[in-house]
Design a protein around this motif. Structure first.
Motif, PDB file in Angstrom:
ATOM      1  N   UNK A  33      -1.738  -2.296  -4.893  1.00 56.12           N
ATOM      2  CA  UNK A  33      -0.651  -1.323  -5.018  1.00 56.12           C
ATOM      3  C   UNK A  33      -1.117   0.085  -4.629  1.00 56.12           C
ATOM      4  N   UNK A  34      -0.184   0.840  -4.063  1.00 55.85           N
ATOM      5  CA  UNK A  34      -0.423   2.236  -3.710  1.00 55.85           C
ATOM      6  C   UNK A  34       0.696   3.067  -4.319  1.00 55.85           C
ATOM      7  N   UNK A  35       0.366   4.244  -4.783  1.00 53.08           N
ATOM      8  CA  UNK A  35       1.330   5.057  -5.518  1.00 53.08           C
ATOM      9  C   UNK A  35       1.267   6.517  -5.063  1.00 53.08           C
ATOM     10  N   UNK A  36       2.394   7.187  -5.229  1.00 53.72           N
ATOM     11  CA  UNK A  36       2.457   8.643  -5.070  1.00 53.72           C
ATOM     12  C   UNK A  36       2.814   9.245  -6.425  1.00 53.72           C
ATOM     13  N   UNK A  50       6.020   3.755  -6.019  1.00 54.21           N
ATOM     14  CA  UNK A  50       4.960   2.752  -6.010  1.00 54.21           C
ATOM     15  C   UNK A  50       5.337   1.648  -5.040  1.00 54.21           C
ATOM     16  N   UNK A  51       4.345   1.128  -4.339  1.00 49.64           N
ATOM     17  CA  UNK A  51       4.587   0.015  -3.434  1.00 49.64           C
ATOM     18  C   UNK A  51       3.459  -0.986  -3.583  1.00 49.64           C
ATOM     19  N   UNK A  52       3.825  -2.254  -3.733  1.00 49.96           N
ATOM     20  CA  UNK A  52       2.822  -3.303  -3.866  1.00 49.96           C
ATOM     21  C   UNK A  52       2.301  -3.715  -2.493  1.00 49.96           C
ATOM     22  N   UNK A  53       1.276  -4.542  -2.496  1.00 54.33           N
ATOM     23  CA  UNK A  53       0.710  -5.035  -1.243  1.00 54.33           C
ATOM     24  C   UNK A  53       1.768  -5.790  -0.439  1.00 54.33           C
ATOM     25  N   UNK A  54       2.659  -6.460  -1.157  1.00 54.18           N
ATOM     26  CA  UNK A  54       3.699  -7.240  -0.508  1.00 54.18           C
ATOM     27  C   UNK A  54       4.917  -6.440  -0.096  1.00 54.18           C
ATOM     28  N   UNK A  55       4.972  -5.157  -0.515  1.00 53.77           N
ATOM     29  CA  UNK A  55       6.064  -4.300  -0.078  1.00 53.77           C
ATOM     30  C   UNK A  55       7.151  -4.032  -1.105  1.00 53.77           C
ATOM     31  N   UNK A  56       7.001  -4.525  -2.335  1.00 52.43           N
ATOM     32  CA  UNK A  56       7.979  -4.226  -3.369  1.00 52.43           C
ATOM     33  C   UNK A  56       7.817  -2.771  -3.800  1.00 52.43           C
ATOM     34  N   UNK A  68      11.528   7.615   0.302  1.00 52.09           N
ATOM     35  CA  UNK A  68      11.224   6.232   0.663  1.00 52.09           C
ATOM     36  C   UNK A  68       9.720   6.075   0.818  1.00 52.09           C
ATOM     37  N   UNK A  69       9.160   5.119   0.082  1.00 54.04           N
ATOM     38  CA  UNK A  69       7.739   4.809   0.207  1.00 54.04           C
ATOM     39  C   UNK A  69       7.581   3.606   1.122  1.00 54.04           C
ATOM     40  N   UNK A  70       6.563   3.633   1.965  1.00 54.99           N
ATOM     41  CA  UNK A  70       6.278   2.514   2.851  1.00 54.99           C
ATOM     42  C   UNK A  70       4.776   2.465   3.085  1.00 54.99           C
ATOM     43  N   UNK A  71       4.312   1.390   3.706  1.00 51.16           N
ATOM     44  CA  UNK A  71       2.880   1.279   3.953  1.00 51.16           C
ATOM     45  C   UNK A  71       2.633   0.488   5.217  1.00 51.16           C
ATOM     46  N   UNK A  72       1.467   0.750   5.807  1.00 50.33           N
ATOM     47  CA  UNK A  72       0.989   0.001   6.956  1.00 50.33           C
ATOM     48  C   UNK A  72      -0.334  -0.623   6.530  1.00 50.33           C
ATOM     49  N   UNK A  73      -0.309  -1.903   6.232  1.00 51.65           N
ATOM     50  CA  UNK A  73      -1.509  -2.565   5.726  1.00 51.65           C
ATOM     51  C   UNK A  73      -2.610  -2.651   6.783  1.00 51.65           C
ATOM     52  N   UNK A  74      -2.260  -2.584   8.045  1.00 50.33           N
ATOM     53  CA  UNK A  74      -3.284  -2.633   9.098  1.00 50.33           C
ATOM     54  C   UNK A  74      -4.074  -1.327   9.153  1.00 50.33           C
ATOM     55  N   UNK A  75      -3.476  -0.261   8.619  1.00 50.41           N
ATOM     56  CA  UNK A  75      -4.132   1.049   8.629  1.00 50.41           C
ATOM     57  C   UNK A  75      -4.512   1.525   7.224  1.00 50.41           C
ATOM     58  N   UNK A  76      -4.270   0.692   6.213  1.00 46.79           N
ATOM     59  CA  UNK A  76      -4.537   1.077   4.815  1.00 46.79           C
ATOM     60  C   UNK A  76      -3.916   2.428   4.502  1.00 46.79           C
TER      61      UNK A  76
END
Length: 121
Positions: A33-36, A50-56, A68-76
């Motif tokens: 999980x990653x959080x702001x 908060x966003x989980x590894x799976x995108x929740x 809106x929180x989002x993530x790019x797992x390829x770039x951590x």
């Protein structure tokens, strides 16, 4: 071993938008999980999103529909798109990430240094 570096903070007028980024680097095996979070002067630090590894995702009530929180797992990397900004959004925004290092038995939470967001006319 791990660095979290935020960017994107700035001075913006009310109603404006900003996009924050937070990239984790180092001997990383997995980022969970990653959080702001944010902390305004004289106030307690609060979880923004908060966003989980799976995108929740989950959001503070005060930012729902605007951030809106989002993530790019390829770039951590985790992002926070902030729209319709208000003066009360002014704060230092910090990210954290739950990271398992290569060879480590379990994850540890790491924090970035923070980036200033100021909403003012």
């Amino acid at each position: 071993q791990v660095q979290l570096v935020e960017s994107g903070g700035d001075l913006v007028q009310p109603g404006g938008s900003l996009r924050l980024s937070c990239r984790a680097s180092g001997s990383i095996f997995t980022v969970y999980a990653m959080e702001w979070y944010r902390q305004a002067p004289g106030k307690q630090r609060e979880l923004v999103a908060r966003i989980t590894k799976g995108g929740s995702t989950t959001y503070a009530d005060s930012v729902k529909g605007r951030f809106t929180i989002s993530r790019d797992n390829t770039k951590n990397t985790v992002y926070l798109q902030m729209n319709s900004l208000k003066p009360e959004d002014t704060a230092v925004y910090s990210c954290n990430a739950n990271i398992r290092l290569i060879g480590a038995p379990g994850p540890i939470i790491y924090w970035g240094q923070g980036t200033q967001v100021t909403v003012s006319s």
